[in-house]
Design a protein around this motif. Sequence first.
Motif, PDB file in Angstrom:
ATOM      1  N   ARG A  92       0.830  -1.215   0.000  1.00 15.91           N
ATOM      2  CA  ARG A  92       0.000   0.000   0.000  1.00 15.91           C
ATOM      3  C   ARG A  92       0.857   1.254   0.000  1.00 15.91           C
ATOM      4  O   ARG A  92       0.475   2.264  -0.591  1.00 15.91           O
ATOM      5  N   LEU A  93       2.021   1.199   0.637  1.00 16.91           N
ATOM      6  CA  LEU A  93       2.954   2.329   0.565  1.00 16.91           C
ATOM      7  C   LEU A  93       3.444   2.522  -0.865  1.00 16.91           C
ATOM      8  O   LEU A  93       3.590   3.656  -1.338  1.00 16.91           O
ATOM      9  N   ARG A  94       3.702   1.426  -1.560  1.00 10.63           N
ATOM     10  CA  ARG A  94       4.151   1.520  -2.962  1.00 10.63           C
ATOM     11  C   ARG A  94       3.075   2.148  -3.842  1.00 10.63           C
ATOM     12  O   ARG A  94       3.361   2.979  -4.697  1.00 10.63           O
ATOM     13  N   VAL A  95       1.814   1.755  -3.626  1.00 10.69           N
ATOM     14  CA  VAL A  95       0.717   2.331  -4.404  1.00 10.69           C
ATOM     15  C   VAL A  95       0.581   3.821  -4.085  1.00 10.69           C
ATOM     16  O   VAL A  95       0.389   4.641  -4.986  1.00 10.69           O
ATOM     17  N   LEU A  96       0.713   4.172  -2.805  1.00  4.52           N
ATOM     18  CA  LEU A  96       0.655   5.577  -2.408  1.00  4.52           C
ATOM     19  C   LEU A  96       1.759   6.373  -3.100  1.00  4.52           C
ATOM     20  O   LEU A  96       1.515   7.460  -3.625  1.00  4.52           O
ATOM     21  N   GLU A  97       2.966   5.816  -3.125  1.00  4.77           N
ATOM     22  CA  GLU A  97       4.087   6.468  -3.830  1.00  4.77           C
ATOM     23  C   GLU A  97       3.753   6.704  -5.291  1.00  4.77           C
ATOM     24  O   GLU A  97       3.993   7.787  -5.823  1.00  4.77           O
ATOM     25  N   GLN A  98       3.230   5.688  -5.955  1.00  3.17           N
ATOM     26  CA  GLN A  98       2.897   5.819  -7.373  1.00  3.17           C
ATOM     27  C   GLN A  98       1.811   6.863  -7.589  1.00  3.17           C
ATOM     28  O   GLN A  98       1.872   7.639  -8.538  1.00  3.17           O
ATOM     29  N   ASN A  99       0.826   6.897  -6.701  1.00  2.00           N
ATOM     30  CA  ASN A  99      -0.243   7.885  -6.823  1.00  2.00           C
ATOM     31  C   ASN A  99       0.290   9.302  -6.633  1.00  2.00           C
ATOM     32  O   ASN A  99      -0.120  10.217  -7.324  1.00  2.00           O
ATOM     33  N   ILE A 100       1.201   9.466  -5.696  1.00  2.00           N
ATOM     34  CA  ILE A 100       1.814  10.776  -5.474  1.00  2.00           C
ATOM     35  C   ILE A 100       2.623  11.191  -6.696  1.00  2.00           C
ATOM     36  O   ILE A 100       2.484  12.307  -7.201  1.00  2.00           O
ATOM     37  N   ASN A 101       3.468  10.293  -7.188  1.00  2.00           N
ATOM     38  CA  ASN A 101       4.345  10.620  -8.310  1.00  2.00           C
ATOM     39  C   ASN A 101       3.582  10.893  -9.600  1.00  2.00           C
ATOM     40  O   ASN A 101       4.049  11.670 -10.438  1.00  2.00           O
ATOM     41  N   SER A 102       2.430  10.275  -9.784  1.00  2.00           N
ATOM     42  CA  SER A 102       1.675  10.477 -11.023  1.00  2.00           C
ATOM     43  C   SER A 102       0.608  11.556 -10.896  1.00  2.00           C
ATOM     44  O   SER A 102      -0.057  11.871 -11.875  1.00  2.00           O
ATOM     45  N   ASN A 103       0.464  12.152  -9.708  1.00  2.00           N
ATOM     46  CA  ASN A 103      -0.554  13.175  -9.491  1.00  2.00           C
ATOM     47  C   ASN A 103      -0.154  14.462 -10.210  1.00  2.00           C
ATOM     48  O   ASN A 103       0.896  15.036  -9.944  1.00  2.00           O
ATOM     49  N   LYS A 104      -1.000  14.911 -11.115  1.00  2.00           N
ATOM     50  CA  LYS A 104      -0.696  16.099 -11.904  1.00  2.00           C
ATOM     51  C   LYS A 104      -1.017  17.396 -11.145  1.00  2.00           C
ATOM     52  O   LYS A 104      -0.570  18.465 -11.533  1.00  2.00           O
ATOM     53  N   LEU A 105      -1.792  17.309 -10.067  1.00  2.00           N
ATOM     54  CA  LEU A 105      -2.178  18.507  -9.321  1.00  2.00           C
ATOM     55  C   LEU A 105      -1.165  18.900  -8.248  1.00  2.00           C
ATOM     56  O   LEU A 105      -1.111  20.053  -7.843  1.00  2.00           O
ATOM     57  N   LEU A 106      -0.377  17.931  -7.773  1.00  2.00           N
ATOM     58  CA  LEU A 106       0.614  18.232  -6.738  1.00  2.00           C
ATOM     59  C   LEU A 106       1.835  18.913  -7.344  1.00  2.00           C
ATOM     60  O   LEU A 106       2.374  18.424  -8.342  1.00  2.00           O
ATOM     61  N   PRO A 107       2.298  20.005  -6.735  1.00  2.00           N
ATOM     62  CA  PRO A 107       3.541  20.617  -7.214  1.00  2.00           C
ATOM     63  C   PRO A 107       4.730  19.681  -6.934  1.00  2.00           C
ATOM     64  O   PRO A 107       4.682  18.870  -5.998  1.00  2.00           O
ATOM     65  N   ASP A 108       5.776  19.798  -7.729  1.00  7.52           N
ATOM     66  CA  ASP A 108       6.944  18.920  -7.584  1.00  7.52           C
ATOM     67  C   ASP A 108       7.541  18.989  -6.181  1.00  7.52           C
ATOM     68  O   ASP A 108       7.953  17.961  -5.636  1.00  7.52           O
ATOM     69  N   ALA A 109       7.590  20.183  -5.589  1.00  9.12           N
ATOM     70  CA  ALA A 109       8.150  20.328  -4.240  1.00  9.12           C
ATOM     71  C   ALA A 109       7.356  19.512  -3.224  1.00  9.12           C
ATOM     72  O   ALA A 109       7.926  18.881  -2.330  1.00  9.12           O
ATOM     73  N   GLU A 110       6.049  19.496  -3.374  1.00 10.33           N
ATOM     74  CA  GLU A 110       5.199  18.720  -2.462  1.00 10.33           C
ATOM     75  C   GLU A 110       5.380  17.224  -2.700  1.00 10.33           C
ATOM     76  O   GLU A 110       5.385  16.427  -1.757  1.00 10.33           O
ATOM     77  N   LYS A 111       5.537  16.823  -3.964  1.00  9.71           N
ATOM     78  CA  LYS A 111       5.800  15.413  -4.277  1.00  9.71           C
ATOM     79  C   LYS A 111       7.086  14.954  -3.602  1.00  9.71           C
ATOM     80  O   LYS A 111       7.142  13.873  -3.012  1.00  9.71           O
ATOM     81  N   VAL A 112       8.125  15.774  -3.692  1.00  8.43           N
ATOM     82  CA  VAL A 112       9.413  15.442  -3.072  1.00  8.43           C
ATOM     83  C   VAL A 112       9.255  15.337  -1.562  1.00  8.43           C
ATOM     84  O   VAL A 112       9.758  14.406  -0.930  1.00  8.43           O
ATOM     85  N   ASN A 113       8.530  16.274  -0.962  1.00  6.05           N
ATOM     86  CA  ASN A 113       8.303  16.254   0.488  1.00  6.05           C
ATOM     87  C   ASN A 113       7.573  14.985   0.911  1.00  6.05           C
ATOM     88  O   ASN A 113       7.980  14.306   1.872  1.00  6.05           O
ATOM     89  N   LEU A 114       6.514  14.619   0.199  1.00 12.41           N
ATOM     90  CA  LEU A 114       5.756  13.408   0.524  1.00 12.41           C
ATOM     91  C   LEU A 114       6.597  12.154   0.280  1.00 12.41           C
ATOM     92  O   LEU A 114       6.540  11.201   1.053  1.00 12.41           O
TER      93      LEU A 114
END
Length: 178
Positions: free
Chosen positions: A126-148
């Motif tokens: 589930r952590l892996r799926v969460l990672e993939q969802n974060i990385n593929s999310n087009k609405l999150l800014p890159d800085a927030e993706k890196v933080n998450l």
Amino acid sequence: MQDLSVGTRVDHPRYGEGIISKNNLTAYEIFFERGGKIEISKRNTDLTVLESSEVVTDKPGGINLAEMEELMVFILDKYNGLTEPIEMAEKWVGGSISIKPGNPDLQSKEIPLDAFFHKIVMVRDRLRVLEQNINSNKLLPDAEKVNLQQYITRVYGSLTTFNVLFSEKSDFFKGVKS
């Protein structure tokens, strides 16, 4: 290599199993179990076809987004999210965990290790799926993706204690290296 169609299951030595989501002129867009969405050149020889797609489309532009989502849901459901079976180390098979409360008036709890191991693997997946969802999310800014992503990496680091249960080192939790 032959031209592969959308929906074909492939394997890559670095990214693991994946499903072709787009067939461009010179490259394939593939959703991998490790790495998320990656574009790979059609000349790349690292791809191995696991299962050819049965989806045939005579639309000139391929399939639309709704059809792709339906296909992905079907494939992920059919193959349980593309996760391979994870084995518990042989020495732990049949074992159990005993939890003793500090208060001697309270009852201890015994948990079969295979059930506990299954829960650990589910957390990891589930952590892996969460990672993939974060990385593929087009609405999150890159800085927030890196933080998450850094936060998830620290969570992995907190779970390294459970690596002793895994049979294969490649299945271990990996945190930040110091």
